[in-house]
Design a protein around this motif. Sequence first.
Motif, PDB file in Angstrom:
ATOM      1  N   GLY A  13      29.347  34.339  26.871  1.00  0.00           N
ATOM      2  CA  GLY A  13      30.585  34.027  26.158  1.00  0.00           C
ATOM      3  C   GLY A  13      30.451  32.867  25.180  1.00  0.00           C
ATOM      4  O   GLY A  13      30.808  32.994  24.008  1.00  0.00           O
ATOM      5  N   PRO A  14      29.953  31.693  25.629  1.00  0.00           N
ATOM      6  CA  PRO A  14      29.788  30.570  24.703  1.00  0.00           C
ATOM      7  C   PRO A  14      28.854  30.903  23.537  1.00  0.00           C
ATOM      8  O   PRO A  14      29.050  30.405  22.426  1.00  0.00           O
ATOM      9  CB  PRO A  14      29.207  29.464  25.590  1.00  0.00           C
ATOM     10  CG  PRO A  14      29.710  29.785  26.961  1.00  0.00           C
ATOM     11  CD  PRO A  14      29.709  31.294  27.030  1.00  0.00           C
ATOM     12  N   CYS A  15      27.861  31.761  23.784  1.00  0.00           N
ATOM     13  CA  CYS A  15      26.945  32.160  22.702  1.00  0.00           C
ATOM     14  C   CYS A  15      27.710  32.916  21.616  1.00  0.00           C
ATOM     15  O   CYS A  15      27.443  32.739  20.425  1.00  0.00           O
ATOM     16  CB  CYS A  15      25.827  33.052  23.246  1.00  0.00           C
ATOM     17  SG  CYS A  15      24.775  32.236  24.464  1.00  0.00           S
ATOM     18  N   LYS A  16      28.653  33.747  22.045  1.00  0.00           N
ATOM     19  CA  LYS A  16      29.474  34.494  21.077  1.00  0.00           C
ATOM     20  C   LYS A  16      30.340  33.541  20.257  1.00  0.00           C
ATOM     21  O   LYS A  16      30.597  33.791  19.083  1.00  0.00           O
ATOM     22  CB  LYS A  16      30.337  35.526  21.802  1.00  0.00           C
ATOM     23  CG  LYS A  16      29.515  36.646  22.416  1.00  0.00           C
ATOM     24  CD  LYS A  16      30.365  37.591  23.234  1.00  0.00           C
ATOM     25  CE  LYS A  16      29.475  38.625  23.904  1.00  0.00           C
ATOM     26  NZ  LYS A  16      30.195  39.454  24.850  1.00  0.00           N
ATOM     27  N   VAL A  48      13.972  26.899  27.947  1.00  0.00           N
ATOM     28  CA  VAL A  48      15.397  27.208  27.802  1.00  0.00           C
ATOM     29  C   VAL A  48      15.914  27.655  29.163  1.00  0.00           C
ATOM     30  O   VAL A  48      15.490  28.680  29.686  1.00  0.00           O
ATOM     31  CB  VAL A  48      15.617  28.307  26.740  1.00  0.00           C
ATOM     32  CG1 VAL A  48      17.076  28.713  26.687  1.00  0.00           C
ATOM     33  CG2 VAL A  48      15.138  27.823  25.377  1.00  0.00           C
ATOM     34  N   GLN A  49      16.808  26.848  29.743  1.00  0.00           N
ATOM     35  CA  GLN A  49      17.326  27.152  31.067  1.00  0.00           C
ATOM     36  C   GLN A  49      18.783  27.567  31.054  1.00  0.00           C
ATOM     37  O   GLN A  49      19.280  28.091  32.033  1.00  0.00           O
ATOM     38  CB  GLN A  49      17.130  25.951  31.987  1.00  0.00           C
ATOM     39  CG  GLN A  49      15.655  25.631  32.187  1.00  0.00           C
ATOM     40  CD  GLN A  49      15.436  24.408  33.051  1.00  0.00           C
ATOM     41  OE1 GLN A  49      16.315  23.574  33.192  1.00  0.00           O
ATOM     42  NE2 GLN A  49      14.258  24.311  33.628  1.00  0.00           N
ATOM     43  N   ASP A  59      17.169  35.878  20.881  1.00  0.00           N
ATOM     44  CA  ASP A  59      17.740  36.481  22.089  1.00  0.00           C
ATOM     45  C   ASP A  59      16.794  36.185  23.255  1.00  0.00           C
ATOM     46  O   ASP A  59      15.644  36.646  23.260  1.00  0.00           O
ATOM     47  CB  ASP A  59      17.892  37.989  21.880  1.00  0.00           C
ATOM     48  CG  ASP A  59      18.588  38.699  23.031  1.00  0.00           C
ATOM     49  OD1 ASP A  59      18.462  38.235  24.188  1.00  0.00           O
ATOM     50  OD2 ASP A  59      19.218  39.739  22.783  1.00  0.00           O
ATOM     51  N   VAL A  60      17.265  35.420  24.241  1.00  0.00           N
ATOM     52  CA  VAL A  60      16.400  35.010  25.351  1.00  0.00           C
ATOM     53  C   VAL A  60      15.938  36.195  26.197  1.00  0.00           C
ATOM     54  O   VAL A  60      14.849  36.153  26.778  1.00  0.00           O
ATOM     55  CB  VAL A  60      17.068  33.946  26.253  1.00  0.00           C
ATOM     56  CG1 VAL A  60      17.291  32.649  25.489  1.00  0.00           C
ATOM     57  CG2 VAL A  60      18.368  34.447  26.855  1.00  0.00           C
ATOM     58  N   ASP A  61      16.740  37.249  26.266  1.00  0.00           N
ATOM     59  CA  ASP A  61      16.356  38.417  27.059  1.00  0.00           C
ATOM     60  C   ASP A  61      15.237  39.215  26.395  1.00  0.00           C
ATOM     61  O   ASP A  61      14.415  39.820  27.072  1.00  0.00           O
ATOM     62  CB  ASP A  61      17.568  39.314  27.323  1.00  0.00           C
ATOM     63  CG  ASP A  61      18.599  38.629  28.221  1.00  0.00           C
ATOM     64  OD1 ASP A  61      18.184  37.895  29.141  1.00  0.00           O
ATOM     65  OD2 ASP A  61      19.810  38.815  27.998  1.00  0.00           O
ATOM     66  N   LYS A  62      15.208  39.207  25.080  1.00  0.00           N
ATOM     67  CA  LYS A  62      14.178  39.938  24.342  1.00  0.00           C
ATOM     68  C   LYS A  62      12.950  39.075  24.048  1.00  0.00           C
ATOM     69  O   LYS A  62      11.917  39.593  23.641  1.00  0.00           O
ATOM     70  CB  LYS A  62      14.745  40.474  23.022  1.00  0.00           C
ATOM     71  CG  LYS A  62      15.788  41.554  23.213  1.00  0.00           C
ATOM     72  CD  LYS A  62      16.326  42.044  21.894  1.00  0.00           C
ATOM     73  CE  LYS A  62      17.398  43.109  22.098  1.00  0.00           C
ATOM     74  NZ  LYS A  62      18.029  43.487  20.832  1.00  0.00           N
ATOM     75  N   ASP A 102      18.877  28.893  17.623  1.00  0.00           N
ATOM     76  CA  ASP A 102      19.910  29.166  18.621  1.00  0.00           C
ATOM     77  C   ASP A 102      19.328  30.153  19.627  1.00  0.00           C
ATOM     78  O   ASP A 102      19.142  31.322  19.306  1.00  0.00           O
ATOM     79  CB  ASP A 102      21.154  29.741  17.936  1.00  0.00           C
ATOM     80  CG  ASP A 102      22.208  30.222  18.917  1.00  0.00           C
ATOM     81  OD1 ASP A 102      22.256  29.716  20.054  1.00  0.00           O
ATOM     82  OD2 ASP A 102      23.001  31.107  18.541  1.00  0.00           O
ATOM     83  N   PHE A 103      18.997  29.665  20.830  1.00  0.00           N
ATOM     84  CA  PHE A 103      18.569  30.550  21.914  1.00  0.00           C
ATOM     85  C   PHE A 103      19.844  31.046  22.593  1.00  0.00           C
ATOM     86  O   PHE A 103      20.600  30.239  23.132  1.00  0.00           O
ATOM     87  CB  PHE A 103      17.682  29.795  22.910  1.00  0.00           C
ATOM     88  CG  PHE A 103      16.308  29.501  22.378  1.00  0.00           C
ATOM     89  CD1 PHE A 103      15.281  30.407  22.549  1.00  0.00           C
ATOM     90  CD2 PHE A 103      16.045  28.314  21.707  1.00  0.00           C
ATOM     91  CE1 PHE A 103      13.996  30.148  22.066  1.00  0.00           C
ATOM     92  CE2 PHE A 103      14.763  28.038  21.225  1.00  0.00           C
ATOM     93  CZ  PHE A 103      13.747  28.963  21.400  1.00  0.00           C
ATOM     94  N   TYR A 104      20.072  32.353  22.540  1.00  0.00           N
ATOM     95  CA  TYR A 104      21.336  32.922  23.006  1.00  0.00           C
ATOM     96  C   TYR A 104      21.084  34.181  23.840  1.00  0.00           C
ATOM     97  O   TYR A 104      19.959  34.673  23.936  1.00  0.00           O
ATOM     98  CB  TYR A 104      22.229  33.275  21.808  1.00  0.00           C
ATOM     99  CG  TYR A 104      21.790  34.540  21.108  1.00  0.00           C
ATOM    100  CD1 TYR A 104      22.449  35.749  21.356  1.00  0.00           C
ATOM    101  CD2 TYR A 104      20.713  34.550  20.239  1.00  0.00           C
ATOM    102  CE1 TYR A 104      22.036  36.921  20.739  1.00  0.00           C
ATOM    103  CE2 TYR A 104      20.294  35.712  19.621  1.00  0.00           C
ATOM    104  CZ  TYR A 104      20.958  36.895  19.874  1.00  0.00           C
ATOM    105  OH  TYR A 104      20.531  38.053  19.274  1.00  0.00           O
TER     106      TYR A 104
END
Length: 98
Positions: A24-27, A63-64, A50-53, A17-19
């Motif tokens: 919101g939908p990731c939560k 992942v777009q 986590d896509v940001d990390k 799960d790339f989140y």
Amino acid sequence: MSEFTDIIKSSKPTLVDFYATWCGPCKMMHPILEQVKEKVNESATIVKIDVDKNQDLSAQFRVQSVPTLIIFKDGEVKWRAAGVHTADDLEKKLKEFA
């Protein structure tokens, strides 16, 4: 990164799960993935990235949008989709590749 590679090379399916924490939908996916984990037990692995990390990893798998769900088996992408999916759908997909 090498740990991630080892995980997705497994002979059992791995749902990634790339989140993003701000998504919101990731939560909404979190409790769904918990349900899937209970149903599939040890027959599959579920990993959250986590896509940001992990920007390099996210770029590597193109992942777009988040959430993006990818099922790997033996290091190969077997299925991928963006958005929220039901626990039943994900469980069926994982069993398909078990």
